[in-house]
Design an enzyme around this catalytic site. Structure first.
Site, PDB file in Angstrom:
ATOM      1  N   ASN A 108     -11.110  -3.782  -0.606  1.00 52.29           N
ATOM      2  CA  ASN A 108     -11.069  -2.703  -1.597  1.00 52.29           C
ATOM      3  C   ASN A 108     -10.145  -3.034  -2.755  1.00 52.29           C
ATOM      4  O   ASN A 108      -9.219  -3.821  -2.588  1.00 52.29           O
ATOM      5  CB  ASN A 108     -10.585  -1.410  -0.924  1.00 52.29           C
ATOM      6  CG  ASN A 108     -11.745  -0.614  -0.372  1.00 52.29           C
ATOM      7  OD1 ASN A 108     -12.832  -0.637  -0.956  1.00 52.29           O
ATOM      8  ND2 ASN A 108     -11.540   0.061   0.753  1.00 52.29           N
TER       9      ASN A 108
ATOM     10  N   TYR B 104     -14.531  10.946  -0.699  1.00 52.47           N
ATOM     11  CA  TYR B 104     -13.379  10.691  -1.564  1.00 52.47           C
ATOM     12  C   TYR B 104     -13.339  11.635  -2.758  1.00 52.47           C
ATOM     13  O   TYR B 104     -12.347  11.704  -3.456  1.00 52.47           O
ATOM     14  CB  TYR B 104     -13.379   9.234  -2.035  1.00 52.47           C
ATOM     15  CG  TYR B 104     -12.928   8.287  -0.963  1.00 52.47           C
ATOM     16  CD1 TYR B 104     -11.605   7.864  -0.901  1.00 52.47           C
ATOM     17  CD2 TYR B 104     -13.800   7.842   0.024  1.00 52.47           C
ATOM     18  CE1 TYR B 104     -11.173   7.007   0.100  1.00 52.47           C
ATOM     19  CE2 TYR B 104     -13.390   6.988   1.030  1.00 52.47           C
ATOM     20  CZ  TYR B 104     -12.070   6.573   1.059  1.00 52.47           C
ATOM     21  OH  TYR B 104     -11.645   5.738   2.062  1.00 52.47           O
TER      22      TYR B 104
ATOM     23  N   ARG C 118       0.819  -1.209   0.000  1.00 50.43           N
ATOM     24  CA  ARG C 118       0.000   0.000   0.000  1.00 50.43           C
ATOM     25  C   ARG C 118       0.852   1.258   0.000  1.00 50.43           C
ATOM     26  O   ARG C 118       0.535   2.241  -0.684  1.00 50.43           O
ATOM     27  CB  ARG C 118      -0.886  -0.007   1.252  1.00 50.43           C
ATOM     28  CG  ARG C 118      -1.673   1.268   1.419  1.00 50.43           C
ATOM     29  CD  ARG C 118      -2.387   1.301   2.750  1.00 50.43           C
ATOM     30  NE  ARG C 118      -3.193   2.509   2.864  1.00 50.43           N
ATOM     31  CZ  ARG C 118      -4.121   2.684   3.803  1.00 50.43           C
ATOM     32  NH1 ARG C 118      -4.367   1.734   4.681  1.00 50.43           N
ATOM     33  NH2 ARG C 118      -4.806   3.800   3.852  1.00 50.43           N
TER      34      ARG C 118
ATOM     35  N   HIS D  79     -16.788   4.971  -3.784  1.00 47.72           N
ATOM     36  CA  HIS D  79     -15.935   6.155  -3.558  1.00 47.72           C
ATOM     37  C   HIS D  79     -16.070   7.194  -4.681  1.00 47.72           C
ATOM     38  O   HIS D  79     -15.223   8.088  -4.803  1.00 47.72           O
ATOM     39  CB  HIS D  79     -14.452   5.743  -3.380  1.00 47.72           C
ATOM     40  CG  HIS D  79     -14.224   4.986  -2.102  1.00 47.72           C
ATOM     41  ND1 HIS D  79     -12.989   4.628  -1.644  1.00 47.72           N
ATOM     42  CD2 HIS D  79     -15.099   4.515  -1.166  1.00 47.72           C
ATOM     43  CE1 HIS D  79     -13.106   3.962  -0.494  1.00 47.72           C
ATOM     44  NE2 HIS D  79     -14.377   3.883  -0.200  1.00 47.72           N
TER      45      HIS D  79
ATOM     46  N   CYS E 157     -19.680  -1.185   1.381  1.00 46.73           N
ATOM     47  CA  CYS E 157     -18.852  -0.063   1.794  1.00 46.73           C
ATOM     48  C   CYS E 157     -19.636   0.706   2.831  1.00 46.73           C
ATOM     49  O   CYS E 157     -20.843   0.914   2.681  1.00 46.73           O
ATOM     50  CB  CYS E 157     -18.530   0.837   0.610  1.00 46.73           C
ATOM     51  SG  CYS E 157     -17.574   2.293   1.091  1.00 46.73           S
TER      52      CYS E 157
END
Lengths: 423, 423, 423, 423
Positions: free
Chosen positions: A144, A239, A90, A195, A165
């Site tokens: 995700n 987001y 990540r 998002h 979500c």
């Protein structure tokens, strides 16, 4: 009823256990199987969960396994919360785009693209196991990028999957807070993607919001300028900050000492040693600081709606059908659905405001190309995906970015680097 | 048959006269009326055209007028080629975005937005005159941005308008050149918008192009990297350079001493003194250097197809209908059409490659918002338009850009700055 | 260029030869192969055609064969005009429905259903041969029911097929006659199915018809009451007589001494002995009396448009795509198309009048079920097809009718009566 | 909360009162206003309902009025159950078609057409009153033909209306009975129109029905041959008997001594004298014999779902949107919906079996023409409607039928016979 969690080494696991305990009257879970590929984290989490279950007074039998099929076989619900490559991968997702002046967020930005490449083939493998060993089961996914995961799984396996979500109900809370009403009384058309969604046509107890009430709710969204929200005419996912304030966000992320992934990674040793403490039978306080929870409520709500035939209004990532006429019928979208015994049906919505339609369409093009790239290992499609992404777009930049992302993720991308990889 | 040209002070006018003369056997034009608001340029151009007609041996009667209704009344075709604000306004359109690091091109970029705000209300006024004084006539438009002009005129007046652009047949020439075949033998699906179109599903004499032939054609496009074209899977309009090489283009435009508008403006005095020369009865050489022509062929082709019921395959900006299912039915698109006595019918196409669909959808959202902003003077819609534009997008940047563009164009925007302007 | 005719024993064959001779400057046919399963009729027709070609002064080489692959191999156009079961089967198609009080017409009525069951599997076999032995060739079909033939061939083989019918241009002639203008100047939206189509939105030289002009054209249609045509708001195929005057037509057919099939059959001996006459090198007069021609013009028009890239406006049976939004995209419809080197593209139309939309949809449901029944031999689907047919509909009647039709056609229906037939 | 009933003179009224009493904890009704144009029947029914309310122990205030606005003003729900022309007109609706050999049923057949002509303008007038005097109220309609009523009201007034019918849940009961499960556990896609609907894709507790279970449920439908139901692949409304067994039904109706309308009319004197009895405070036994009830459950279910935001699965007549892609978006269909505080949302369905799609489309064409005819008084549209009706179709028959129906209903058709009537 048997339930399992794939990726159970995650610190989110206890939260689901806690909710299962609360809802024991409605969900008669007899066995909860925790599965992870990381045997050490799995052992810690299994031990903690057994103590926690005891403390909560629930009689759910809890056990751990590193054998995926063992976990899946005959389960009614397969909860999936995996992180391929862990937080180290990540951090790369965040840093490489940022070094090129781009948003490196792990779901929305170019980082989410790298995460998708790593994650989708694994999730599709899991779904194939589900089709084989628990064919009537639902996959309850919060891995995700959940929209891309759902699209890949549905297209490649036909397994039943609910892409969840926690953000789908945010607008209920924003309106609830600003108007002082119960969140459950707030309804809206929710259109878009995970998002990348927008709530509009808002009502409270059936009455449309006034412009003033809408403006007040817009001020609750947080990281997006309320004046821009009024321009859009819809309450956006938080987001959207990465789209509407790109320049400012990139600057802030560069200015920050470390990325979100680095923060999370730094917390892990302390967090896991707290879980490992043989005396610990309650969630450590540090967990709150970590943030990111809230999925358990949604997951439990989904399982309750299906198991008990409740006809619940829920936001889920599902195939579009004819909900949004400007997207393909097989494209997975995030929208309000009716969930009941016979599954998930997306509810019809008014067409979203023109101000957001193009953005949704552009990101969906990116997503469909990203799914194809992840499942084929085709570099040309991968480049097309980044060129279709509104936060990358420039072909020269996309090419450099792609090279760096692929190289950094070489170990997790057998389809791109294996012997049979497409040129 | 009477034909008129609105905006006839443009140096493009002689080219149309030349073509009318060539095609005299098919198009029996008796009167050509030149109209412009700039009486000086009109006088020069009328004088030159009369001498040029004489030299060409045509008996078309040519006269000039500053009275728009006089020009339009009972004409069969109304050619429109106006430039509201002239090249001085264009230069602002180019420079203001560039100062913010954005593409300031006069059709594709943020500059095209300012041009649309100035131009659309005037074109709609012209179309209303056409409805009144020549209700069966076709408006043959090459005023830019031609797609937005067509959409505004159709939505607000219902007048018959053909939004033309010389670029629709470029792909015929690229393939013709690379394969050594006649351009007319090349056919394709053309999908998209003006200056945002893509040719795919290409055939030569009915045979699909091989990958090699496609790659060879891609190398003819010019300002776009052929490797990126292969990634897209479609031959793009050359204007796609602004999307696919944004960073490089902005850098190049900043590095250049002056903008395209400044170049054109600098040429004008010499060009018009050449036209004004009472001895001149041929097109001045300087005209070639100015470039930008090619419209006359398309305009004549359209008038011939309608007047003589020819069933011609032509690229035109027309309402989408169900051609592209991901765009609204009333959205104007640029696509291949059958043009005949009963008008324009867009031909069905395969869905365009996913790699370009999102971009087309995003730009169309921008366009529809821009049309609405131009026709209402609503600042909120104008801001939404710039946020929907893939080359602007960032809300903070869009807000600054909008303020500067509106202020610079104050004199040409009565809807934004008049007494009844929306706040 | 090689052309072949499958079913060349038909008396229509000389007409095509005649047209090929007329058009020799545009269609450079070198070889015309006649193929039929009936060796006797084939021999007669081959001999006559060779003499006729001689008399016409054409140098096309003509030969006969009973070997289908020999005929098809490397041909550019495969003309198909077969009649499985011959006129004897047709007579059953006419009589069985009539005995139950139903229309037994060979294309429109329940008779057409029996014809489809016999014909479709054979035509699909032919198309498979084309895919194999002449993969780039077009099948030029006028075998009835031409719409169902086209749908079966496209769905099951993907071969290129143009389903033609002489009736698509009738409205040009009705309007041409009533207004005294050239048929080619008349244009319209043509929507529907073969023998179930409607022309509306009519123009002559680009000008919409007035109500009076429409009414005058309606009086030219012939077998349909002009007042009912005005009620529909569209000029119908003459075959609509069977829908709009069902009761009267059934009565008239019962009253008539013999069916159309019986008339045609009675004429055949004399007709074929005329063809067989070694002195005969001109079409026998009796051919005119037989009627039913007119296909050759359409077939030649199609071949010219494709071969010479002409962009011709033609009525063809093609997959719907998004032309008629109330029919499936893969349903074959009959509509006006642009035909050129790269094939057939249906032209967009306004939605047809509500008064005919339901009828078109109902008949299309019948057609899709009939295609499925013919290609599977499934009795349940066959019964569903007859229940979906507006001229049958009643389930009890449909069941009796189906039993009788299947029994009478037992020899031509291996899928229904073979060893592997579905129950 | 105030509720009113328009057409309260109907013997159905007490049933609604009874249900309101049962549900008093969930629906806090304070006032129930009964309205009818027939003052005598209204007086009887008001008196009875007041006694009945007393006997039921409810404190709802009940009053009668012949003033429609008085009834509607500020009500939350407007129940409409009118019968323009009463049972005498209904009997004509039944007999005239039958005399021409056609189905004269009052909703499905040609009789329903006459009823629509009489009823729609009145219902639209009522809806206009609702828009004015209770703009947020829902019209809860069970006036037949309920689908046409809903379409006329929505198109002409924009009032909120729920077109209800007791038949939408029949399939739950058929499956429940044949499988021995709770009706509520049964779910399905319901597609079609009122009295022309089909249930398919059936599940019980989320599990798809086997073929055997489907066949068993088919045997519960009653008046339709189960073998034909299997052919369709969907459980039909019982009204499909008129389409699938037309010949038999016409014969049976001719054979019967009297029509259903005559039976009902014969019962009325005794029924109303029972209601009028000052001692009567319970529903008379005769009411059961009359039949036709069941609406009250549906009406209460709807009011509860809206008032209490229940998210209920209900079958309602609503605008199609994109539910059935082969029908116009504004066409009212009967389908399963989610009903909650913010209104009615139709749930997406799989496309219905091809075997029923054409029939649904044909009847919808009829319905849309019938609505237009009823609201304009245009005879040409009325004739087109009957020609579009699958149970009439033949233009010659339709013309005779139309003349007779109009003449018989002259008193109730001011739009057809008034001074401004269209020719």
């Amino acid at each position: 009823m048997k339930i399992c969690i794939i990726g159970a080494g995650s610190p989110y696991t206890p939260e689901l256990l806690e909710k299962l305990s609360e809802w024991r009257d409605r969900l008669p879970v007899r066995e909860l199987v925790l599965m992870d590929t990381d045997a050490d984290r799995l052992a810690i989490m299994t031990g903690f969960c057994q103590r926690y279950a005891n403390a909560l007074g629930t009689d759910i039998v809890i056990r751990g396994t590193t054998d995926r099929v063992d976990a899946i076989r005959d389960a009614s619900f397969i909860n999936t919360q995996i992180r391929v490559g862990g937080n180290r991968a990540r951090i790369q997702d965040e840093k490489i785009p940022l070094s090129l002046g781009l948003i490196g967020q792990e779901t929305t930005g170019a980082g989410g693209f790298a995460k998708a490449l790593r994650t989708l083939p694994v999730m599709v493998d899991i779904a194939r196991d589900v089709r084989k060993h628990a064919p009537d089961a639902w996959i309850v996914n919060y891995t995700n990028p959940t929209g891309l995961v759902a699209e890949a799984v549905i297209r490649h396996t036909g397994a039943k999957i609910a892409g969840l979500c926690a953000g789908g109900v945010f607008a209920q809370h924003w309106v609830g807070r600003s108007m002082g009403v119960a969140p459950q009384s707030v309804r809206y058309d929710l259109a878009g993607l995970n998002h990348m969604n927008f709530a509009y046509n808002l009502t409270a107890s059936g009455r449309p919001l006034t412009n003033q009430e809408f403006s007040a709710a817009a001020r609750e969204v947080g990281p997006v300028d309320p004046a821009l929200i009024e321009t859009l005419g819809a309450l956006p996912s938080p987001y959207l900050q990465y789209y509407l304030h790109t320049t400012a966000k990139v600057a802030a992320m560069k200015a920050a000492g470390r990325t979100r992934g680095e923060e999370v990674l730094a917390m892990e040793p302390e967090l896991f040693s707290a879980f490992a403490d043989p005396a610990a039978d309650r969630k450590p306080d540090l967990l709150k600081k970590r943030g990111g929870g809230g999925y358990a409520d949604v997951a439990i709500g989904f399982m309750d709606a299906v198991w008990n035939a409740r006809d619940s209004w829920m936001v889920v990532n599902v195939p579009n059908g004819r909900t949004l006429p400007f997207l393909p019928e097989d494209a997975v979208i995030e929208t309000a659905c009716l969930v009941g015994a016979d599954g998930i049906r997306p509810l019809p919505v008014k067409d979203p405001p023109m101000a957001v339609r193009g953005l949704i369409a552009a990101v969906k093009s990116y997503e469909q190309l990203a799914v194809e790239a992840a499942m084929t290992g085709c570099r040309r499609t991968a480049l097309a995906a980044l060129m279709a992404h509104p936060l990358v777009r420039d072909g020269d930049v996309a090419r450099t970015l792609l090279e760096q992302l692929l190289e950094a993720n070489r170990n997790w991308l057998p389809l791109f680097f294996g012997e049979d990889a497409e040129p």
